[in-house]
Design a protein around this motif. Structure first.
Motif, PDB file in Angstrom:
ATOM      1  N   ARG A   1       0.863   0.854  -1.164  1.00 14.09           N
ATOM      2  CA  ARG A   1      -0.452   1.028  -0.541  1.00 14.09           C
ATOM      3  C   ARG A   1      -0.710   2.506  -0.265  1.00 14.09           C
ATOM      4  O   ARG A   1       0.220   3.288  -0.082  1.00 14.09           O
ATOM      5  N   ARG A   2      -2.019   2.876  -0.212  1.00 17.27           N
ATOM      6  CA  ARG A   2      -2.400   4.271  -0.027  1.00 17.27           C
ATOM      7  C   ARG A   2      -3.324   4.472   1.167  1.00 17.27           C
ATOM      8  O   ARG A   2      -3.865   5.567   1.335  1.00 17.27           O
ATOM      9  N   ASP A   3      -3.515   3.440   1.976  1.00 22.96           N
ATOM     10  CA  ASP A   3      -4.417   3.569   3.125  1.00 22.96           C
ATOM     11  C   ASP A   3      -3.754   4.402   4.220  1.00 22.96           C
ATOM     12  O   ASP A   3      -2.523   4.561   4.246  1.00 22.96           O
ATOM     13  N   PRO A   4      -4.534   4.947   5.166  1.00 24.86           N
ATOM     14  CA  PRO A   4      -3.992   5.858   6.181  1.00 24.86           C
ATOM     15  C   PRO A   4      -2.883   5.260   7.048  1.00 24.86           C
ATOM     16  O   PRO A   4      -1.897   5.941   7.334  1.00 24.86           O
TER      17      PRO A   4
ATOM     18  N   TRP B   1       0.357   5.244   5.169  1.00 29.08           N
ATOM     19  CA  TRP B   1       0.940   6.588   5.100  1.00 29.08           C
ATOM     20  C   TRP B   1       1.515   7.022   6.439  1.00 29.08           C
ATOM     21  O   TRP B   1       2.547   7.709   6.488  1.00 29.08           O
TER      22      TRP B   1
ATOM     23  N   ASP C   1      -1.167  -2.131  11.823  1.00 30.23           N
ATOM     24  CA  ASP C   1      -1.470  -2.531  10.454  1.00 30.23           C
ATOM     25  C   ASP C   1      -1.392  -4.045  10.307  1.00 30.23           C
ATOM     26  O   ASP C   1      -2.257  -4.665   9.681  1.00 30.23           O
TER      27      ASP C   1
ATOM     28  N   ARG D   1      -4.437  -6.637   9.256  1.00 30.06           N
ATOM     29  CA  ARG D   1      -4.359  -7.425   8.028  1.00 30.06           C
ATOM     30  C   ARG D   1      -4.162  -8.910   8.297  1.00 30.06           C
ATOM     31  O   ARG D   1      -4.596  -9.745   7.511  1.00 30.06           O
TER      32      ARG D   1
END
Length: 202
Positions: free
Chosen positions: A61-64, A67, A136, A140
């Motif tokens: 995943r590349r969401d903030p 990260w 997170d 989700r």
């Protein structure tokens, strides 16, 4: 069983460190230096795996938030490994080499004065990682935010008690269980996205 393999692997580092904490001496002396050194030598391999397990939960995943979990977990792995080397390996080795019946010299205390604040940076990063992961999970899959009741207290106990028994050992075990369950939830989320008609399990 295949579906549980990854969650079990993600839980293993924290559970292993929790078990090691039961054997961790509370004080470094000549008599405890051998086990102190040995446990931290093993910890050199296992401590970073706790951070790697947290990173694996948000893999791909590349969401903030993902990260933030990765960066904080990396910070934990880096700084806590430094604590392990300085206050664990170095202090244990020097204390053993000094020999029996010799008061611990100031130089060994200086190692702790170096290692302790480095370790506190690492454990603070661990707290950031698990809080970010909890947020997170809440975003989700809201019910999965309950895993924060394992992860956040676990990281706090490690921050205050390292892996010393009972609090620190319990803390690492909680992180292990929480990370494994987070991995299980992540797998369910991926399954649901691949099959929108799949039943939503808690």
């Amino acid at each position: 069983m295949t579906r549980l393999r990854l969650p079990l692997l993600l839980a293993l580092p924290g559970l292993a460190l929790g078990a090691a904490g039961v054997l961790h001496p509370h004080h470094l002396t000549y008599d405890t230096a051998r086990s102190w050194f040995g446990l931290h030598l093993a910890g050199l391999v296992v401590f970073p795996l706790v951070g790697l397990a947290l990173m694996r939960v948000v893999a791909g995943r590349r969401d903030p938030l993902a990260w933030l979990v990765r960066l904080a977990a990396y910070g934990y792995a880096t700084f806590y490994t430094a604590l392990d080397v300085v206050s664990g390996l170095a202090a244990g080795w020097v204390t053993r080499r000094i020999g029996p019946g010799v008061p611990r010299p100031e130089e060994v205390s200086l190692l702790f004065r170096l290692g302790t604040p480095i370790g506190e940076v690492g454990s603070a990063a661990l707290l950031v990682a698990v809080v970010a992961l909890t947020l997170d999970l809440a975003r989700r899959r809201p019910r999965a935010a309950l895993l924060g009741l394992l992860l956040v207290p676990g990281a706090w106990l490690v921050h205050t008690d390292h892996i010393f028994a009972p609090q620190g050992a319990i803390g690492m075990a909680l992180i292990g269980v929480g990370t494994g369950l987070a991995g299980l939830v992540q797998g369910q989320v991926v399954t649901l996205r691949a099959d929108p008609d799949a039943t939503d399990r808690p």
